[in-house]
Design a protein around this motif. Structure first.
Motif, PDB file in Angstrom:
ATOM      1  N   GLN A  26       2.798   2.408   1.206  1.00 32.41           N
ATOM      2  CA  GLN A  26       3.982   3.473   0.847  1.00 32.41           C
ATOM      3  C   GLN A  26       4.242   3.351  -0.632  1.00 32.41           C
ATOM      4  OE1 GLN A  26       7.512   3.141   3.070  1.00 32.41           O
ATOM      5  NE2 GLN A  26       8.042   5.324   2.324  1.00 32.41           N
ATOM      6  N   GLN A  27       4.247   2.033  -1.162  1.00 26.62           N
ATOM      7  CA  GLN A  27       4.364   1.904  -2.398  1.00 26.62           C
ATOM      8  C   GLN A  27       3.127   2.366  -3.374  1.00 26.62           C
ATOM      9  OE1 GLN A  27       7.174   0.191  -4.100  1.00 26.62           O
ATOM     10  NE2 GLN A  27       8.139   0.471  -2.085  1.00 26.62           N
ATOM     11  N   VAL A  28       1.983   2.311  -2.904  1.00 27.13           N
ATOM     12  CA  VAL A  28       1.086   2.487  -3.680  1.00 27.13           C
ATOM     13  C   VAL A  28       1.034   4.109  -3.753  1.00 27.13           C
ATOM     14  CG1 VAL A  28      -1.615   3.149  -3.747  1.00 27.13           C
ATOM     15  CG2 VAL A  28      -0.598   1.029  -3.164  1.00 27.13           C
ATOM     16  N   SER A  29       1.350   4.762  -2.497  1.00 25.65           N
ATOM     17  CA  SER A  29       1.439   6.484  -2.652  1.00 25.65           C
ATOM     18  C   SER A  29       2.695   6.642  -3.774  1.00 25.65           C
ATOM     19  CB  SER A  29       1.709   6.801  -1.167  1.00 25.65           C
ATOM     20  OG  SER A  29       0.821   6.468   0.029  1.00 25.65           O
ATOM     21  N   LEU A  30       3.571   6.199  -3.758  1.00 27.80           N
ATOM     22  CA  LEU A  30       4.775   6.297  -4.722  1.00 27.80           C
ATOM     23  C   LEU A  30       4.302   6.164  -6.187  1.00 27.80           C
ATOM     24  CD1 LEU A  30       8.101   6.886  -4.888  1.00 27.80           C
ATOM     25  CD2 LEU A  30       8.285   4.291  -5.164  1.00 27.80           C
ATOM     26  N   PHE A  31       3.403   5.057  -6.366  1.00 31.28           N
ATOM     27  CA  PHE A  31       2.908   4.950  -7.828  1.00 31.28           C
ATOM     28  C   PHE A  31       2.194   5.972  -7.873  1.00 31.28           C
ATOM     29  CE2 PHE A  31       4.439   0.374  -6.775  1.00 31.28           C
ATOM     30  CZ  PHE A  31       5.629   0.733  -7.735  1.00 31.28           C
ATOM     31  N   LEU A  32       1.411   6.518  -7.057  1.00 29.25           N
ATOM     32  CA  LEU A  32       0.349   7.510  -7.475  1.00 29.25           C
ATOM     33  C   LEU A  32       0.923   9.018  -7.375  1.00 29.25           C
ATOM     34  CD1 LEU A  32      -2.521   6.269  -5.181  1.00 29.25           C
ATOM     35  CD2 LEU A  32      -2.488   6.153  -7.670  1.00 29.25           C
ATOM     36  N   GLY A  33       2.276   8.998  -6.838  1.00 33.29           N
ATOM     37  CA  GLY A  33       2.808  10.201  -7.028  1.00 33.29           C
ATOM     38  C   GLY A  33       2.520  11.326  -6.038  1.00 33.29           C
ATOM     39  N   PRO A  45       2.781   9.326 -12.229  1.00 29.79           N
ATOM     40  CA  PRO A  45       1.762   8.330 -11.534  1.00 29.79           C
ATOM     41  C   PRO A  45       1.850   7.082 -12.463  1.00 29.79           C
ATOM     42  CG  PRO A  45       0.974  10.378 -11.318  1.00 29.79           C
ATOM     43  CD  PRO A  45       1.974  10.623 -12.489  1.00 29.79           C
ATOM     44  N   ASN A  46       1.831   5.873 -11.838  1.00 30.35           N
ATOM     45  CA  ASN A  46       1.615   4.622 -12.547  1.00 30.35           C
ATOM     46  C   ASN A  46       0.549   3.913 -11.956  1.00 30.35           C
ATOM     47  OD1 ASN A  46       1.553   2.266 -13.641  1.00 30.35           O
ATOM     48  ND2 ASN A  46       4.086   2.206 -13.811  1.00 30.35           N
ATOM     49  N   LEU A  47      -0.823   4.165 -12.523  1.00 23.43           N
ATOM     50  CA  LEU A  47      -1.990   3.754 -11.957  1.00 23.43           C
ATOM     51  C   LEU A  47      -2.263   2.387 -11.807  1.00 23.43           C
ATOM     52  CD1 LEU A  47      -4.569   6.455 -13.506  1.00 23.43           C
ATOM     53  CD2 LEU A  47      -3.510   6.403 -11.110  1.00 23.43           C
ATOM     54  N   PHE A  53      -0.917  -3.131  -6.249  1.00 21.81           N
ATOM     55  CA  PHE A  53      -0.704  -3.054  -4.832  1.00 21.81           C
ATOM     56  C   PHE A  53      -2.057  -3.143  -4.045  1.00 21.81           C
ATOM     57  CE2 PHE A  53       3.666  -2.959  -6.197  1.00 21.81           C
ATOM     58  CZ  PHE A  53       4.485  -3.260  -5.240  1.00 21.81           C
ATOM     59  N   ILE A  54      -2.938  -2.303  -4.586  1.00 21.69           N
ATOM     60  CA  ILE A  54      -4.284  -2.105  -3.729  1.00 21.69           C
ATOM     61  C   ILE A  54      -4.977  -3.370  -3.895  1.00 21.69           C
ATOM     62  CG2 ILE A  54      -6.582  -0.971  -3.664  1.00 21.69           C
ATOM     63  CD1 ILE A  54      -5.165   1.522  -4.736  1.00 21.69           C
ATOM     64  N   ASP A  55      -5.058  -4.062  -5.162  1.00 22.83           N
ATOM     65  CA  ASP A  55      -5.622  -5.536  -5.066  1.00 22.83           C
ATOM     66  C   ASP A  55      -5.184  -6.490  -4.331  1.00 22.83           C
ATOM     67  OD1 ASP A  55      -7.406  -4.449  -6.893  1.00 22.83           O
ATOM     68  OD2 ASP A  55      -6.171  -5.250  -8.553  1.00 22.83           O
ATOM     69  N   GLN A  56      -3.447  -6.235  -4.099  1.00 24.04           N
ATOM     70  CA  GLN A  56      -2.975  -7.214  -3.359  1.00 24.04           C
ATOM     71  C   GLN A  56      -3.498  -7.054  -1.633  1.00 24.04           C
ATOM     72  OE1 GLN A  56       1.184  -6.685  -4.121  1.00 24.04           O
ATOM     73  NE2 GLN A  56       1.094  -7.921  -5.941  1.00 24.04           N
ATOM     74  N   LEU A  57      -3.419  -5.909  -1.205  1.00 25.28           N
ATOM     75  CA  LEU A  57      -3.742  -5.553  -0.060  1.00 25.28           C
ATOM     76  C   LEU A  57      -5.272  -6.108   0.248  1.00 25.28           C
ATOM     77  CD1 LEU A  57      -2.362  -2.010   0.946  1.00 25.28           C
ATOM     78  CD2 LEU A  57      -1.871  -3.941   2.179  1.00 25.28           C
ATOM     79  N   GLU A  58      -6.280  -5.820  -0.624  1.00 17.74           N
ATOM     80  CA  GLU A  58      -7.520  -6.365  -0.655  1.00 17.74           C
ATOM     81  C   GLU A  58      -7.426  -7.964  -0.507  1.00 17.74           C
ATOM     82  OE1 GLU A  58     -10.067  -4.723  -3.704  1.00 17.74           O
ATOM     83  OE2 GLU A  58     -10.922  -3.804  -2.164  1.00 17.74           O
ATOM     84  N   MET A  59      -6.856  -8.695  -1.274  1.00 20.31           N
ATOM     85  CA  MET A  59      -6.458 -10.068  -1.253  1.00 20.31           C
ATOM     86  C   MET A  59      -5.999 -10.541   0.204  1.00 20.31           C
ATOM     87  SD  MET A  59      -3.879 -12.603  -1.547  1.00 20.31           S
ATOM     88  CE  MET A  59      -2.830 -11.604  -2.052  1.00 20.31           C
ATOM     89  N   LEU A  85      -9.483   5.999  -2.228  1.00 23.97           N
ATOM     90  CA  LEU A  85      -9.831   7.113  -2.430  1.00 23.97           C
ATOM     91  C   LEU A  85      -8.689   7.932  -3.390  1.00 23.97           C
ATOM     92  CD1 LEU A  85     -12.011   9.613  -2.176  1.00 23.97           C
ATOM     93  CD2 LEU A  85     -10.895  10.045   0.126  1.00 23.97           C
ATOM     94  N   ASN A  86      -7.528   7.851  -2.786  1.00 21.87           N
ATOM     95  CA  ASN A  86      -6.347   8.510  -3.551  1.00 21.87           C
ATOM     96  C   ASN A  86      -6.272   8.098  -5.105  1.00 21.87           C
ATOM     97  OD1 ASN A  86      -5.627   9.869  -1.187  1.00 21.87           O
ATOM     98  ND2 ASN A  86      -4.222   8.444  -0.657  1.00 21.87           N
ATOM     99  N   TYR A  87      -6.535   6.989  -5.268  1.00 20.93           N
ATOM    100  CA  TYR A  87      -6.396   6.364  -6.332  1.00 20.93           C
ATOM    101  C   TYR A  87      -7.382   6.884  -7.572  1.00 20.93           C
ATOM    102  CZ  TYR A  87      -6.472   3.243 -10.453  1.00 20.93           C
ATOM    103  OH  TYR A  87      -6.376   2.573 -11.854  1.00 20.93           O
ATOM    104  N   VAL A  88      -8.564   7.267  -6.887  1.00 15.56           N
ATOM    105  CA  VAL A  88      -9.689   7.781  -7.759  1.00 15.56           C
ATOM    106  C   VAL A  88      -9.426   9.299  -8.042  1.00 15.56           C
ATOM    107  CG1 VAL A  88     -12.302   8.570  -7.756  1.00 15.56           C
ATOM    108  CG2 VAL A  88     -11.459   6.120  -7.039  1.00 15.56           C
ATOM    109  N   GLU A  89      -9.064   9.801  -7.019  1.00 12.03           N
ATOM    110  CA  GLU A  89      -8.342  11.327  -7.123  1.00 12.03           C
ATOM    111  C   GLU A  89      -7.310  11.678  -8.119  1.00 12.03           C
ATOM    112  OE1 GLU A  89      -7.724  12.591  -2.950  1.00 12.03           O
ATOM    113  OE2 GLU A  89      -9.864  12.553  -2.546  1.00 12.03           O
ATOM    114  N   VAL A  90      -6.415  10.702  -8.096  1.00 12.75           N
ATOM    115  CA  VAL A  90      -5.163  10.774  -9.004  1.00 12.75           C
ATOM    116  C   VAL A  90      -5.849  10.354 -10.284  1.00 12.75           C
ATOM    117  CG1 VAL A  90      -2.771   9.761  -9.632  1.00 12.75           C
ATOM    118  CG2 VAL A  90      -3.591  10.501  -7.412  1.00 12.75           C
TER     119      VAL A  90
END
Length: 136
Positions: A26-33, A45-47, A53-59, A85-90
């Protein structure tokens, strides 16, 4: 504290883990707008934060490998795939609209190749390239 761990059953831990992963997503979705901020009308959006946050989830996925139930593993894998995928699209959309973010442009670039001609901002392109290398 050891008593608390003994009385907590695995289904409760699974529920907590899934809730944690969903809160991070949810935090990632917020930062991606992708979802509206409750207190800010037009939040850009704050990439950089989304990537953090994506890196933290991967870790977390890597550190818990072999200790997750099939349900937990499936959920974290699906969520990470969707978020990436959302990150790349945004980031492509922002690149197309010539939007720049001070957080990204002020970041020192690692040893990445120079931006290709015709892009609006070399730093945004470098950030995207680093991301695709990281998640590609």
């Amino acid at each position: 504290m050891a008593e608390v761990q003994q009385t907590t059953n695995s289904s409760e831990m699974t529920k907590r883990f899934i809730e944690f992963v969903m809160m991070q997503a949810q935090q990632v979705s917020l930062f991606l707008g992708l979802i509206k901020h409750p207190q800010a009308e037009n939040m850009e959006p704050n990439l950089e934060l989304a990537k953090l946050f994506i890196d933290q989830l991967e870790m977390i996925r890597e550190k818990t490998r072999g200790n997750l139930t099939k349900e937990e593993e499936q959920i974290i894998n699906n969520i990470l795939g969707d978020l990436q995928l959302n990150y790349v699209e945004v980031s492509k959309k922002l690149e197309g609209t010539s939007a720049t973010q001070p957080e990204i442009t002020s970041q020192p670039s690692e040893s990445t190749p120079p931006a290709s001609p015709g892009t609006s901002s070399g730093d945004d392109d470098d950030q995207k390239k680093r991301f695709t290398k990281s998640y590609g």
